[in-house]
Design a protein around this motif. Sequence first.
Motif, mmCIF file in Angstrom:
data_model
loop_
_atom_site.group_PDB
_atom_site.id
_atom_site.type_symbol
_atom_site.label_atom_id
_atom_site.label_comp_id
_atom_site.label_asym_id
_atom_site.label_seq_id
_atom_site.Cartn_x
_atom_site.Cartn_y
_atom_site.Cartn_z
ATOM 1 N N GLY A 153 5.697 12.139 6.068
ATOM 2 C CA GLY A 153 7.111 11.915 6.325
ATOM 3 C C GLY A 153 7.448 10.665 7.127
ATOM 4 N N ALA A 154 6.507 10.199 7.953
ATOM 5 C CA ALA A 154 6.788 9.028 8.792
ATOM 6 C C ALA A 154 7.040 7.810 7.921
ATOM 7 N N GLY A 155 8.047 7.012 8.260
ATOM 8 C CA GLY A 155 8.317 5.779 7.525
ATOM 9 C C GLY A 155 9.037 6.006 6.214
ATOM 10 N N ARG A 158 7.677 -7.032 -7.945
ATOM 11 C CA ARG A 158 7.382 -6.127 -6.840
ATOM 12 C C ARG A 158 6.563 -4.932 -7.333
ATOM 13 N N LEU A 159 5.433 -4.671 -6.700
ATOM 14 C CA LEU A 159 4.612 -3.480 -6.989
ATOM 15 C C LEU A 159 4.455 -2.700 -5.698
ATOM 16 N N TYR A 160 5.270 -1.674 -5.500
ATOM 17 C CA TYR A 160 5.257 -0.962 -4.224
ATOM 18 C C TYR A 160 4.546 0.384 -4.327
ATOM 19 N N ASP A 161 3.869 0.770 -3.230
ATOM 20 C CA ASP A 161 3.183 2.072 -3.124
ATOM 21 C C ASP A 161 1.990 2.172 -4.079
ATOM 22 N N VAL A 162 1.141 1.161 -4.070
ATOM 23 C CA VAL A 162 -0.035 1.168 -4.944
ATOM 24 C C VAL A 162 -1.329 1.162 -4.110
ATOM 25 N N GLY A 163 -1.319 1.906 -2.999
ATOM 26 C CA GLY A 163 -2.456 1.915 -2.081
ATOM 27 C C GLY A 163 -3.739 2.444 -2.709
ATOM 28 N N VAL A 164 -4.866 2.123 -2.083
ATOM 29 C CA VAL A 164 -6.175 2.369 -2.681
ATOM 30 C C VAL A 164 -6.576 3.835 -2.700
ATOM 31 N N ALA A 165 -5.853 4.701 -1.964
ATOM 32 C CA ALA A 165 -6.226 6.107 -2.004
ATOM 33 C C ALA A 165 -5.897 6.726 -3.365
ATOM 34 N N GLY A 166 -5.100 6.030 -4.171
ATOM 35 C CA GLY A 166 -4.826 6.487 -5.540
ATOM 36 C C GLY A 166 -4.967 5.285 -6.458
ATOM 37 N N LEU A 167 -6.212 4.894 -6.657
ATOM 38 C CA LEU A 167 -6.531 3.635 -7.327
ATOM 39 C C LEU A 167 -5.818 3.454 -8.661
ATOM 40 N N HIS A 168 -5.634 4.555 -9.404
ATOM 41 C CA HIS A 168 -5.048 4.456 -10.731
ATOM 42 C C HIS A 168 -3.643 3.842 -10.687
ATOM 43 N N ARG A 169 -2.921 4.046 -9.574
ATOM 44 C CA ARG A 169 -1.590 3.441 -9.463
ATOM 45 C C ARG A 169 -1.685 1.921 -9.470
ATOM 46 N N LEU A 170 -2.729 1.403 -8.842
ATOM 47 C CA LEU A 170 -2.920 -0.046 -8.821
ATOM 48 C C LEU A 170 -3.488 -0.539 -10.149
ATOM 49 N N LEU A 171 -4.504 0.162 -10.638
ATOM 50 C CA LEU A 171 -5.182 -0.287 -11.852
ATOM 51 C C LEU A 171 -4.243 -0.276 -13.050
ATOM 52 N N SER A 172 -3.220 0.557 -13.018
ATOM 53 C CA SER A 172 -2.285 0.586 -14.148
ATOM 54 C C SER A 172 -1.484 -0.707 -14.242
ATOM 55 N N HIS A 173 -1.572 -1.527 -13.191
ATOM 56 C CA HIS A 173 -0.867 -2.814 -13.219
ATOM 57 C C HIS A 173 -1.835 -3.981 -13.333
ATOM 58 N N SER A 174 -3.056 -3.718 -13.789
ATOM 59 C CA SER A 174 -4.085 -4.767 -13.853
ATOM 60 C C SER A 174 -3.606 -6.002 -14.601
ATOM 61 N N ALA A 193 8.150 4.705 -4.292
ATOM 62 C CA ALA A 193 6.956 5.540 -4.213
ATOM 63 C C ALA A 193 6.477 5.878 -5.607
ATOM 64 N N LYS A 194 5.181 6.064 -5.705
ATOM 65 C CA LYS A 194 4.583 6.468 -6.967
ATOM 66 C C LYS A 194 3.972 7.849 -6.740
ATOM 67 N N GLY A 228 0.810 -1.210 0.000
ATOM 68 C CA GLY A 228 0.000 0.000 0.000
ATOM 69 C C GLY A 228 0.842 1.258 0.000
ATOM 70 N N GLY A 229 1.984 1.214 0.724
ATOM 71 C CA GLY A 229 2.792 2.417 0.820
ATOM 72 C C GLY A 229 4.268 2.126 0.857
ATOM 73 N N THR A 230 5.044 3.182 0.969
ATOM 74 C CA THR A 230 6.497 3.062 1.027
ATOM 75 C C THR A 230 6.940 2.418 2.338
ATOM 76 N N SER A 231 6.235 2.717 3.417
ATOM 77 C CA SER A 231 6.645 2.209 4.728
ATOM 78 C C SER A 231 6.462 0.704 4.875
ATOM 79 N N ASP A 232 5.696 0.108 3.980
ATOM 80 C CA ASP A 232 5.468 -1.339 4.057
ATOM 81 C C ASP A 232 6.580 -2.142 3.396
ATOM 82 N N ILE A 233 7.554 -1.460 2.778
ATOM 83 C CA ILE A 233 8.560 -2.163 1.975
ATOM 84 C C ILE A 233 9.396 -3.170 2.777
ATOM 85 N N PRO A 234 9.822 -2.882 4.017
ATOM 86 C CA PRO A 234 10.602 -3.897 4.733
ATOM 87 C C PRO A 234 9.876 -5.242 4.840
ATOM 88 N N VAL A 235 8.603 -5.206 5.166
ATOM 89 C CA VAL A 235 7.846 -6.457 5.244
ATOM 90 C C VAL A 235 7.746 -7.098 3.859
#
Lengths: 251, 251, 251, 251, 251, 251, 251, 251
Positions: free
Chosen positions: H55-57, B149-165, H37-38, B125-132
């Motif tokens: 900024g966190a994370g 790897r598809l990082y930082d594709v959280g649902v608050a900006g759906l188009h980032r995810l949908l572009s990888h459909s 990040a995207k 969903g975000g950048t902070s989740d990358i270690p996991v």
Amino acid sequence: MGSDIRALLAGVRDGSVSIEEAELQIRREPFVDMGFAKIDLHRKIRQGQAEVIYGAGKTAEQISGIITVMKARGQDRILITRLDPEKAETLRGNTDFEYFGQARIGLIGGMPEPDGLGTVIVATGGTSDIPVAEEAALTAEYCGNKVTRLYDVGVAGLHRLLSHSDELMSASVVIAIAGMEGALASVIGGLVDCPVIAVPTSVGYGASFHGIAALLSMLNSCASGVSVVNIDNGFGAGFLAGRINHPMRLS
Amino acid sequence: MGSDIRALLAGVRDGSVSIEEAELQIRREPFVDMGFAKIDLHRKIRQGQAEVIYGAGKTAEQISGIITVMKARGQDRILITRLDPEKAETLRGNTDFEYFGQARIGLIGGMPEPDGLGTVIVATGGTSDIPVAEEAALTAEYCGNKVTRLYDVGVAGLHRLLSHSDELMSASVVIAIAGMEGALASVIGGLVDCPVIAVPTSVGYGASFHGIAALLSMLNSCASGVSVVNIDNGFGAGFLAGRINHPMRLS
Amino acid sequence: MGSDIRALLAGVRDGSVSIEEAELQIRREPFVDMGFAKIDLHRKIRQGQAEVIYGAGKTAEQISGIITVMKARGQDRILITRLDPEKAETLRGNTDFEYFGQARIGLIGGMPEPDGLGTVIVATGGTSDIPVAEEAALTAEYCGNKVTRLYDVGVAGLHRLLSHSDELMSASVVIAIAGMEGALASVIGGLVDCPVIAVPTSVGYGASFHGIAALLSMLNSCASGVSVVNIDNGFGAGFLAGRINHPMRLS
Amino acid sequence: MGSDIRALLAGVRDGSVSIEEAELQIRREPFVDMGFAKIDLHRKIRQGQAEVIYGAGKTAEQISGIITVMKARGQDRILITRLDPEKAETLRGNTDFEYFGQARIGLIGGMPEPDGLGTVIVATGGTSDIPVAEEAALTAEYCGNKVTRLYDVGVAGLHRLLSHSDELMSASVVIAIAGMEGALASVIGGLVDCPVIAVPTSVGYGASFHGIAALLSMLNSCASGVSVVNIDNGFGAGFLAGRINHPMRLS
Amino acid sequence: MGSDIRALLAGVRDGSVSIEEAELQIRREPFVDMGFAKIDLHRKIRQGQAEVIYGAGKTAEQISGIITVMKARGQDRILITRLDPEKAETLRGNTDFEYFGQARIGLIGGMPEPDGLGTVIVATGGTSDIPVAEEAALTAEYCGNKVTRLYDVGVAGLHRLLSHSDELMSASVVIAIAGMEGALASVIGGLVDCPVIAVPTSVGYGASFHGIAALLSMLNSCASGVSVVNIDNGFGAGFLAGRINHPMRLS
Amino acid sequence: MGSDIRALLAGVRDGSVSIEEAELQIRREPFVDMGFAKIDLHRKIRQGQAEVIYGAGKTAEQISGIITVMKARGQDRILITRLDPEKAETLRGNTDFEYFGQARIGLIGGMPEPDGLGTVIVATGGTSDIPVAEEAALTAEYCGNKVTRLYDVGVAGLHRLLSHSDELMSASVVIAIAGMEGALASVIGGLVDCPVIAVPTSVGYGASFHGIAALLSMLNSCASGVSVVNIDNGFGAGFLAGRINHPMRLS
Amino acid sequence: MGSDIRALLAGVRDGSVSIEEAELQIRREPFVDMGFAKIDLHRKIRQGQAEVIYGAGKTAEQISGIITVMKARGQDRILITRLDPEKAETLRGNTDFEYFGQARIGLIGGMPEPDGLGTVIVATGGTSDIPVAEEAALTAEYCGNKVTRLYDVGVAGLHRLLSHSDELMSASVVIAIAGMEGALASVIGGLVDCPVIAVPTSVGYGASFHGIAALLSMLNSCASGVSVVNIDNGFGAGFLAGRINHPMRLS
Amino acid sequence: MGSDIRALLAGVRDGSVSIEEAELQIRREPFVDMGFAKIDLHRKIRQGQAEVIYGAGKTAEQISGIITVMKARGQDRILITRLDPEKAETLRGNTDFEYFGQARIGLIGGMPEPDGLGTVIVATGGTSDIPVAEEAALTAEYCGNKVTRLYDVGVAGLHRLLSHSDELMSASVVIAIAGMEGALASVIGGLVDCPVIAVPTSVGYGASFHGIAALLSMLNSCASGVSVVNIDNGFGAGFLAGRINHPMRLS
């Protein structure tokens, strides 16, 4: 409120109001004390909104009594929320009474004309969320808003929601109602640029914990512009949407 | 296991194995007892997987000792998870040792060639989740899988995810990793028709309660085909993805 | 989905489709809007799975309406979960309707032939977990899987479980269902080398907290290859097992 | 206690004890009041057990003071639990002082000879549980019990546990210590016919919630004969095991 | 178990047992599989205890079936816990059946003679805890223990408890049962020198949270020698008390 | 208690009381043991208060029996709390019995004259809190206090509360009763300079969690002089208010 | 407050006060606005109590500033709670400043003479509870109360508490402070007939959950006359005890 | 978005855009993929708001990289929230960078002129809530709002709040920020007729549970027109206030 006090003080100065009476007046609050309830008759003026009766935890007699007092004081449009069908039955005597069963809402005096800035959208994740949604929608209508209903547009089938993008993007407020994982609020929050009011519902089972999962999900929404009301609180969402959609009242 | 017992029993019948020894053999378990740990050397055979060392709660000396025993027994590829940088430093003596700082993973013997059915997608969903996510991705690679790897594709900006459909829809497993409200799992679950492994992360603050919000959200996913592992358990997700992506091992 | 868009765009280029209509088409999603529900008719194509009706929170009339639409659109096999006996009674008019009381599942169109890779094992810790197990087993069968049931094999009497070691070790997926302390998932997870789907149940009392104890236990399984679904979510486990057992659909 | 009161009353009757003094005596409790602590010197007589100092939340000076008083009153064997290495350092002046770092236990006067009925087995699920296990084992030894340690026998590799079946089945008490999902207690509970004391540990991460998962798991054990102490309470388990293993003290 | 395997292996060596059959025998577990339940007939031998039927979550038919099988295999004394009065009614056909309504316990074959080391005391904080206490007391009696009942001796009126000091101090086990704040366990734990089994009950309201307050209180007991079982688990406490009171069985 | 012991000891010295009898006397506690309950007859003397029967969890027969014993021993005024209407019906035989339905309180012997220092104010946030408030008010009256009721003065309409400032500021104790967010206690706590007893109620829905929200709110009150009793514990608040309002009893 | 308003209104009538000024006066609140804090200077008059500074979350500079303003306005006795040693150091410039390290309390102007009705007893379950107890005791002394300290009288060694029965029974208020299982409040509540203020502390580990176990235990006290303040809130308890012990202030 | 698609389709019709390219364009989302990040560059257009960096994370390098890309694309005003002082130091190279330490906010490009409908009031219960309040206030200013700060107006001293009634009643939005019991939101909600955004803070101790008490209190507000954001989420409140205060953007 300032001018009231000023007038009163003017009366004191010119002797038309005694000191004792003025003191009493300042302290005396504008409500009717019925023992079990204190009915606030000035709220309409003070807060620009008609009184609403929260029906849960009140007997049919208590509700009936409050309505009588309100009507006697000139309140001709009254909304009663969380009204069981049985209690509703006892209010049928009021000639202008309507009952909305799914929303458990009673209405006296009919709905007003919409006079808000734009449209309030009420969206739900599933079919089971509709009772809460109807409470929200009817409340918003009671507060003078035009309402569009988008039901069963949960995120597990995104295309159902995305097919309404245009409507969503032209709303002035969106009420996003969902149980289970409550993701609807975040997804809508990312699509629109108006305030989103999220309503978690107790729909679900197991680890939904009667709405806690949806509540936490909504409080942690990664989308900006989202705020949350209590679980199943359709009324609160509809009322708040009305306030946001009537910014002119502030001037 | 059946054939082993059968061989043993045949030995008993023809006298080449004494009864006492056979009994001992049946009872004796295939592990090395180091006092503080019992190393399972047959797991590779029994479960088709190399041993992994869970580094948390073990001292550098304990980890080092386990590696020595494993190598002596022919285990030439070892993964160490939850390995602090300080402990990793003490393992540098192993010539073929690599350390992945973000994922806190140590590796001995290098990565194998991918031999799984398809591709494992690791989305966050975000950048902070990358270690996991890196823990999940490296584990999956260690288990013989090709990983995207598809990082930082959280649902608050759906188009980032949908572009990888397209990528999502051609994966054999998707690992959906998110903190905060964890809605990513539901949205991906509605887009794909392969198994989705959801990993809640402790990313967030306040009412995220160190991952509980995301955990509950994922457990209540309204999309089918989604299951959940422990908060921050990238290893578990990567390992399970490997199993799902290697169905042929079953025959 | 790519080819649809391409065809549409081709129509735009050659003038057979107007720009406005194409735009509409791109946005319009393939579902039937019944007001209270939006039925997804393309999911079978998009996700390789027939539609399932989640019966809880829907009235008998709503369920009946959805079935009618589905059948009219050619859907001849339908599963209805969380279906109360009373609602089931109103569906008897459908000639090919069956009702499985213990699992609270309704079925239209009969079970398909199994066409999965291997066998799905459904194991329970106790007798009281059987309703959830039957929901899982019937769902898996509905998704085209061969199912073996192992009931009442809880860890307090390990020999009951160990006597089925061979079956367990030759399964392609194991669904481990347990309430109370939920240890079954960990023990099975240590025995097999296929994916294990753990289903906590609300069976128990006191500090089982309606399934929370089992849920937490399963999320913290020290065995690898275990993932978890919601409390009492037999359907989710059966559905996911079917996906894992049909990896060929991915190619 | 009866005989003491009787003697006192006899003294009152024959006049050798004044009424006032007798009243005082009856009320006066057998402890030394140090202001910050009231040291119970009769507990050994009353409860058949030497005093133990709970080191957490006490300063080194307070602990030292208590030891001095105890020794002055003839207490020559003292156990100090939850003793930080720093505080332990300040107690080195006591010639017969030993410190067990892993268990954070200090001991004055050495261990007694075992005089219990049978053997106490201390088993752990993993390596990280060893500190709690050592607290339990040392406490049990301090209370006069023979202790066998079985470490890292968690249920994800059942054969490690089953290889010790004989030892388990001949124990008089088993202390089962585990973090994560805590399934060890149930599995052992199903194997043995002696009391099992389950100790959840805070080992784990995420949804282990610092031991809650293991605690709930153990409280819900489907095996009979299992009871539970506080998270990480090795001392409590060791102490209780000693009581169970010394039934003769009761006569 | 050792001698059984040895005999079998001897049979294999001398040819009287085929390899295949021996393998089968080793794997075959000593229980009767009724589909919905697997009845353990060797537990009496293996664990020195008769089978107990946990009635909750089983239908009257299932319970009846299990009893029939047990009796056919020679089990003449059976305890059924959590047995509703309605289900109990259907078991009246068994000539030697008794039903204890307050404890919701059914008994076939009568109580055995007590043969334990000492007396088991069952104490409750209040009158409302008696149903749980009776479950504990009857179970302990079923397991061959002499039981003394001390009801309504809660800590808000300490003299009621202290008036029984002598009985408490001569018990071999005390079961302390309390809801609300559950302080009874700590107070008793400070008075006696035998093991104390604490049973939190769901008696109370508000912040008792159906027994959580008492459970936590008991887990944190500042008295040593106290362990805890699940909320309302009278059976578990009675059973464990029986084990502690029968240490001779171990030799 | 001191003088009793002293008298007894004097009797021992002069020989009018045997040693054995004295010992017995000291140990014997002043209560009547009815098996299911131990009735405390000296509490009136010891704690300056008449006995109260907590009706929940007791059968009508048990309550009736306790009343009979109490009356036989001269207790002529008895309060029964948490008394269901059905049980109340069975107590109508007592000639001086009254039943207060809203508060679920039974009373034998009528209310005493108020003899406390000042007035106890019982205030509620809403109409739904009145049953708890009546339990508090009647209990306080039973304990000899003058009570003023201020109902439906919640903080969402501050003027309703502020209009009673004078009464509030002249009270000797205020009982603040509220569900939902429980803010009433803090606001009153900031207005008055007497002790405030806060009673959270289970009134509310969703995230009120049956009173937890109000409970936490009250425990965290930023106003000084506020303490809290259990959710819905009107009795406890009324009883404590009586103690605070009767400081002279202490001398 | 009444007379102030009356005087003001008299001034308006005779013209000595303008209407505008009177309105301002009525609205103007008696506090000093320092931006980051609004210091209440009339509280002493309005609530009969000097101002207390809650030191947590305020910088040393902020605290110092508030003290300066207070002193300038004539406040010569000030209590500062939750004051870290570092912040305390910066306040040494105040000539009459004292610091109580264990209680983390700063005091300016010394303690007043006790002028309350009776004695406040501060009792703790253990040694580790003393810091909270000292906060309570010093606050009570600051509020003009005579305080008796009874430390380390936990219920696991009842005789330590019972040896102080006389003191307890002659107190006007008892503050019962305990962590772990918090049973002290119930036991004291059953012994005394004055109000008991229970303070749960965060002392303990594991399932004490930083004071939750003690908090719940105290809220569910089966003894009457007990109320509860926040975890570790020694100040709140001491302040409330002072109010209860000064009933004369009310007249 | 409609016009973009329309333009593209027009290009397809007139042949200036190939079908393949158009398809790509439609799918391609307007963000810059930096791997970790995207960055969403169209959000300003799509949602009428500049990008904000959480900024966190994120490492200082990641933040710096995102700023560089944003500036290169013409974004000249950037807000960075949850920015530690250490990371802020590394951003000093940006000439127009400002750092607000209390709010932990970094700003590039300065604040815009306010262009909202009315004033946003930011009110706090205490001094310790100011950091969260400043995050809210600065965010609201960044979003083009005029902000009034009312700090330390908690309900325990109502007059401090009531003295600002006029300001409150003329606001267009109020942000009510409080820890501990969070009653501020309800009291303000009852006074004003504009939307109230409640922000619980983690200020408090013990049973405040790091903000849970305030969160629950606010969710259960008995005042209408109140909604809630996550604990300590000053940014979310300030951002949402800005949206409510800019209704004209909707038209």
